[in-house]
Design a protein around this motif. Structure first.
Motif, PDB file in Angstrom:
ATOM      1  N   THR B  53       0.816  -1.015   0.111  1.00 58.80           N
ATOM      2  CA  THR B  53      -0.148  -0.035   0.000  1.00 58.80           C
ATOM      3  C   THR B  53       0.877   1.231  -0.021  1.00 58.80           C
ATOM      4  O   THR B  53       0.359   2.231  -0.255  1.00 58.80           O
ATOM      5  N   THR B 278      10.348  -3.541  -5.590  1.00 57.67           N
ATOM      6  CA  THR B 278       9.555  -2.677  -6.185  1.00 57.67           C
ATOM      7  C   THR B 278       9.006  -1.447  -5.669  1.00 57.67           C
ATOM      8  O   THR B 278       9.059  -0.642  -6.050  1.00 57.67           O
ATOM      9  N   MET B 282       9.436   2.483  -6.349  1.00 56.41           N
ATOM     10  CA  MET B 282       8.313   3.361  -6.578  1.00 56.41           C
ATOM     11  C   MET B 282       8.613   4.614  -5.778  1.00 56.41           C
ATOM     12  O   MET B 282       8.516   5.591  -6.279  1.00 56.41           O
ATOM     13  N   SER B 309      -0.669  -7.063  -8.826  1.00 56.49           N
ATOM     14  CA  SER B 309      -1.120  -5.894  -9.531  1.00 56.49           C
ATOM     15  C   SER B 309      -0.077  -4.620  -8.919  1.00 56.49           C
ATOM     16  O   SER B 309       0.114  -3.769  -9.677  1.00 56.49           O
ATOM     17  N   PHE B 310       0.544  -5.049  -7.799  1.00 56.83           N
ATOM     18  CA  PHE B 310       1.463  -4.059  -7.313  1.00 56.83           C
ATOM     19  C   PHE B 310       2.596  -3.851  -8.344  1.00 56.83           C
ATOM     20  O   PHE B 310       3.084  -2.829  -8.607  1.00 56.83           O
ATOM     21  N   ARG B 312       2.543  -4.846 -11.354  1.00 56.04           N
ATOM     22  CA  ARG B 312       1.995  -4.391 -12.733  1.00 56.04           C
ATOM     23  C   ARG B 312       2.222  -2.712 -12.656  1.00 56.04           C
ATOM     24  O   ARG B 312       2.464  -2.117 -13.504  1.00 56.04           O
ATOM     25  N   ARG B 313       1.670  -2.353 -11.521  1.00 56.19           N
ATOM     26  CA  ARG B 313       1.707  -0.737 -11.245  1.00 56.19           C
ATOM     27  C   ARG B 313       3.190  -0.201 -11.353  1.00 56.19           C
ATOM     28  O   ARG B 313       3.391   0.866 -11.940  1.00 56.19           O
ATOM     29  N   GLY B 314       4.022  -1.128 -10.640  1.00 58.02           N
ATOM     30  CA  GLY B 314       5.487  -0.643 -10.894  1.00 58.02           C
ATOM     31  C   GLY B 314       5.720  -0.543 -12.244  1.00 58.02           C
ATOM     32  O   GLY B 314       6.741   0.516 -12.549  1.00 58.02           O
ATOM     33  N   GLU B 315       5.591  -1.542 -13.131  1.00 57.70           N
ATOM     34  CA  GLU B 315       6.032  -1.336 -14.456  1.00 57.70           C
ATOM     35  C   GLU B 315       5.306  -0.169 -15.238  1.00 57.70           C
ATOM     36  O   GLU B 315       5.816   0.576 -16.085  1.00 57.70           O
ATOM     37  N   ALA B 316       3.946   0.062 -14.947  1.00 63.59           N
ATOM     38  CA  ALA B 316       3.166   0.882 -15.782  1.00 63.59           C
ATOM     39  C   ALA B 316       3.423   2.416 -15.401  1.00 63.59           C
ATOM     40  O   ALA B 316       3.461   3.261 -16.113  1.00 63.59           O
ATOM     41  N   GLU B 317       3.181   2.420 -14.081  1.00 68.74           N
ATOM     42  CA  GLU B 317       3.232   4.055 -13.578  1.00 68.74           C
ATOM     43  C   GLU B 317       4.482   4.397 -13.076  1.00 68.74           C
ATOM     44  O   GLU B 317       4.846   5.544 -12.948  1.00 68.74           O
ATOM     45  N   TYR B 318       5.609   3.574 -12.561  1.00 64.47           N
ATOM     46  CA  TYR B 318       6.960   3.963 -12.110  1.00 64.47           C
ATOM     47  C   TYR B 318       8.068   3.812 -13.037  1.00 64.47           C
ATOM     48  O   TYR B 318       9.091   3.680 -12.476  1.00 64.47           O
TER      49      TYR B 318
END
Lengths: 165, 435, 294
Positions: B53, B278, B282, B309-310, B312-318
């Motif tokens: 989180t 990760t 981030m 999904s954490f 995936r967020r790392g890849e996409a948003e960070y």
């Protein structure tokens, strides 16, 4: 076409069980000086992968196999997190290629010299006189008969003959 | 005291031990919480954020720390160690060695005047040697209890019989050089929870880290060191800077499985590194959104709730680049920038990457002193020296009445440590309440 | 103290001057080297072992069986021979089946090997006798800025060699410092020289040594010290080849460790046959006030 040959894989594992510990992490290829300089043409991880799969055609039958580019520096062996004995496995594979008669010429020349004289580099006249000048003793090497007998026993003589053809 | 009012003993004041103590206290059971360090909080107090989180670690932890201190059902013994355990399940007696702080706990108000004047500069353990502290010190900023401690090994009075300047400056007259270590005996303990946490492989063995240039190259740091570098209360006050030159990094590489999953170190998976690298990437990206992050992994182990999904967020948003490859070694260039040679397993190409900082995801190992504690209490350890537990009773040790939770049991993340803390508390209460 | 000296092939038959310095150093140290009749090629761990492991084991075991086993067993001036002989010991002692198989072959020539001949590299023995080395120094090697090349087979595989750290070794550094020389660190210190791959890819072999030379030149070292004849050939012979090929201008003197020890012990360059080096160390030696008559 690559044919999977479990017989080859099992032979390697029987000789060196550490092959089955490999989890393909690439520590070996990342640390290998030759892999870096050949841009991955020589890649120890791939050779191990091929051994695990038993890709006999690629490993043994293909001429100019990249396996001969290994410098035997043993860095991979020291680095491998799973203690896979890569160099020992490569030695086994190279031995199989030799049996098949396809090794780089330099190995055959060394083998032939051993067959002829028991030593890799015969003593030339110039060297013998240089040794004298340096005050070095005469060297009495192995009786060639003994060596010939041993090399017949290990079938080395036949393999050299096969390779030289 | 009534016969029924058995107490519980919790050894270790990290997040697992804290959760167990709070749960037991809420059930009305008296808890004696023992912490070896000057303050409770454990490793979680050293973290900047928590995954998945990305909550501020100390913000979640601090209320729990003060609750432990305030709760009338909890007696906190900080700077203390268990020496002896006698008796049987339902009725243990425990001997505790409470180290002298040389500061009167009831008088110190944590004002810091003593610290200002102390002339000694020693490596700060809490900040993983990235900062200096004084010989009299607060273990960490938000530490509980908020009381100073004199580190006897480095204090000039104890080493050279000189100085005592802290004493002269303390307006509360709280300094007491005559304090002695105390042996405290606690009887009537129904059950014990062992929650002594973990160490990291760099704490004991730097041989494994040698190929990565750890402690030789200044821009190669471990993940916990990096966590301190990210932290607003850390040695760099929340600004990520290279240790060699203070420059802000533009590229950071995270190397996983350092010392874990190997025949040459720990043979098990350290379990938390896939996620925290990760998380660190981030947070670093939030400091500077042009920062490039590279995570080198063998296998991505994202088995927890929300973990996939954490990533995936790392890849996409960070903008984190995940590269499947284990790194063999590190060299440096003239600017002390780490150079990594690796095989990109997606393409089989051998590549070179120069980065500004390398973060080593070092392996969790059993805590220092666990072998001795296992002997003192009498429970079994597993092959790796974590506490042995049966598969269907995961917080129960081999000795009746002794339970465990958190990383001393096996490597685990914070959510699971908390869950195990509650679980161990329930099992401990069963004995005390069940009679 | 005495050892049976195992010379191998490359040193006595191609680089006898390396043998000369080695023998002199040990004579000075009072460590006797016994010459044994009848040794064959070790055989080469980067040659014969690669094509026929069994032949390699058999010939190696035969050599080991010849040792008279003085108090130190076998010493060698060559890292390759040491690796082979230690390796044969390792494989024969690891698996009785291997030992039996090899001894069955050796029986044909009336020999047997029990796996118990101890093997040491000459640098190992020097390191163990560092105090004696120190006592014998008459001319400290001041001004020698030495780039040490340990060489792979001196260190690895560590399970077989069982000596010094495989990646962070200290022994030769300590010897060099004891001689009064300076050990210069360089980026590629631990990299392979590339000699073994010349059998299959000469260009690759040249590239590997070229990189090492570049790294050594950047470091400010004025010479190289090493302990393996294969490495010596790679370092000493390939400079001219590279200069021709790449228009480079390498003139880095290459010394065998025993040569440096001998110089510090007061031997003259001409006694050691330093003139037989392809890259002449004359200019360096002159500049450092060592007799230039080589």
């Amino acid at each position: 076409m690559s044919v999977i040959n479990f017989k080859l894989r099992n032979q390697v594992i029987k000789h060196n069980a550490s092959l089955s510990y490999c989890y393909q992490c690439s520590t070996c290829s990342g640390g290998c000086p030759v892999a870096l300089l050949t841009q991955g043409k020589y890649n120890p991880r791939k050779i191990i992968e091929m051994a695990i799969l038993g890709l006999q055609n690629k490993l043994i039958k293909e001429p100019n196999s990249s396996i001969w580019l290994c410098s035997t520096c043993q860095k991979c062996v020291e680095l491998c997190p799973q203690k896979v004995e890569l160099t020992e496995i490569f030695t086994l594979l190279k031995n199989k290629i030799f049996e098949d008669g396809k090794v780089p010429e330099a190995f055959l020349l060394q083998g032939q010299a051993i067959l002829d004289s028991g030593i890799a580099i015969p003593y030339s006249k110039a060297i013998i006189s240089r040794r004298e000048k340096l005050g070095l003793p005469e060297i009495k090497t192995a009786p060639i008969k003994e060596i010939k007998l041993l090399l017949k026993e290990t079938n080395f003589e036949n393999k050299i003959l096969k390779g030289s053809k | 005291m009534e016969e029924a009012s058995k107490r519980a003993l919790v050894i270790g004041g990290g997040i697992a031990g804290i959760q167990a103590s709070l749960d037991l206290a809420d059930m009305g059971i008296h808890v004696d919480l023992i912490e070896k360090k000057p303050c409770i909080g454990g490793k979680m107090a050293q973290l900047d954020k928590t995954f998945p989180t990305n909550d501020c670690s100390i913000c979640i932890l601090a209320p729990k720390l003060s609750e432990c201190y305030r709760n009338l059902n909890i007696t906190l013994y900080s700077y203390s160690e268990v020496q002896k355990v006698e008796g049987i399940v339902g009725n243990f007696s425990v001997e505790i060695l409470k180290h002298a702080r040389y500061v009167k706990e009831d008088l110190c108000i944590n004002c810091g005047l003593c610290v200002e004047k102390c002339p000694m500069r020693v490596e700060d353990e809490f900040d993983r040697q990235l900062r200096k502290r004084r010989a009299i010190y607060m273990y960490y900023l938000q530490g509980v209890p908020a009381i100073m401690t004199i580190d006897k090994k480095n204090c000039l009075w104890f080493t050279k019989e000189a100085c005592r300047i802290c004493e002269k400056n303390c307006e509360k007259e709280a300094i007491d050089f005559n304090q002695k270590d105390e042996l405290i005996k606690i009887n009537n303990i129904g059950s014990i929870i062992v929650a002594t946490g973990y160490n990291l492989i760099e704490d004991i063995d730097n041989d494994i880290l040698k190929n990565y240039g750890y402690q030789k190259y200044r821009n190669v740091v471990t993940a916990l060191e990096f966590e301190r570098m990210l932290s607003a209360s850390g040695p760099q006050e929340g600004h990520i800077k290279r240790i060699s030159d203070g420059e802000e990094p533009k590229k950071i590489a995270y190397l996983q499985c350092i010392g874990s999953r190997t025949d040459r170190g720990a043979k098990y998976c350290s379990s938390i590194c896939c996620m925290y690298t990760t998380k660190e990437a981030m947070i670093a990206h939030e400091h500077d959104n042009e920062l490039e992050s590279y995570i080198f992994y063998i296998d991505m182990r994202a088995g927890g709730k929300g973990f996939q999904s954490f990533l995936r967020r790392g890849e996409a948003e960070y903008d984190i680049k995940y590269i499947k490859s284990k790194i063999a070694e590190i060299s440096i260039d003239k600017n002390e920038s780490p150079i990594i040679v690796y095989e990109d397993l997606d393409t089989s190409e051998i590549k070179k990457l120069k980065v500004d900082i390398v973060v080593l995801a070092t392996c969790i190992i059993p805590p220092e002193g666990i072998v001795k504690l296992a002997e003192v209490i009498g429970f079994e350890l597993d092959d790796y020296n974590f506490i042995k537990t049966p598969p269907f009773s995961p917080v129960k040790t081999s000795r009746d009445g002794i339970f465990t939770c958190g990383c001393v049991h096996e490597p685990m993340d914070i959510p699971r440590s908390v869950a195990e803390g509650s679980s161990a508390a329930a099992r401990a209460a069963e004995i005390i309440r069940g009679g | 103290m005495s050892y049976d000296i195992f010379l191998g092939c490359v040193i006595p038959a191609r680089l006898p001057f390396l043998e000369a310095s080695g023998r002199k150093v040990f004579e000075k140290l009072g460590i006797k080297l016994n010459d044994i009749e009848g040794f064959s090629c070790c055989p080469d761990p980067t040659g014969i072992e690669q094509i026929d492991h069994k032949t390699w084991l058999t010939m190696g075991a035969r050599n080991l069986s010849l040792s008279k086993r003085g108090n130190g067993s076998i010493i060698s001036f060559c890292s390759g021979c040491v690796e082979t002989l230690k390796g044969v010991n390792y494989f024969m002692n690891k698996d009785n089946k291997v030992k039996d198989e090899i001894n069955k072959i050796l029986k044909k020539i009336g020999k047997n090997y029990d796996g118990k001949t101890n093997v040491k590299h000459f640098a190992e023995v020097l390191y163990e006798n560092l105090n004696k080395v120190k006592e014998n120094i008459v001319k400290p090697l001041e001004g020698f800025k030495v780039a040490i090349h340990y060489g792979c087979h001196y260190l690895r595989p560590s399970e077989i060699i069982n000596w010094d750290d495989p990646f962070d070794p200290i022994t030769i550094d300590e010897i060099i410092k004891t001689l009064g020389a300076e050990s210069i660190d360089y980026d590629l210190k631990m990299e392979c020289c590339g000699n073994p791959v010349e059998k299959s890819d000469m260009d690759l072999s040249l590239l590997m040594i070229d990189n090492k030379f570049k790294s050594i030149q950047q470091s400010g070292a004025n010479c190289v010290a090493l302990v393996c004849p294969a490495c010596f050939q790679q370092f000493d012979f390939k400079q001219r080849e590279l200069n021709k090929k790449n228009n480079s201008n390498y003139k880095i003197p290459i010394f065998y460790l025993s040569e440096l020890v001998a110089l510090a012990f007061g031997y003259k360059p001409e006694e050691l046959g330093l003139k037989f080096h392809r890259v002449q160390p004359k200019t360096l030696l002159e500049s450092l006030q060592f007799s230039a008559k080589i």
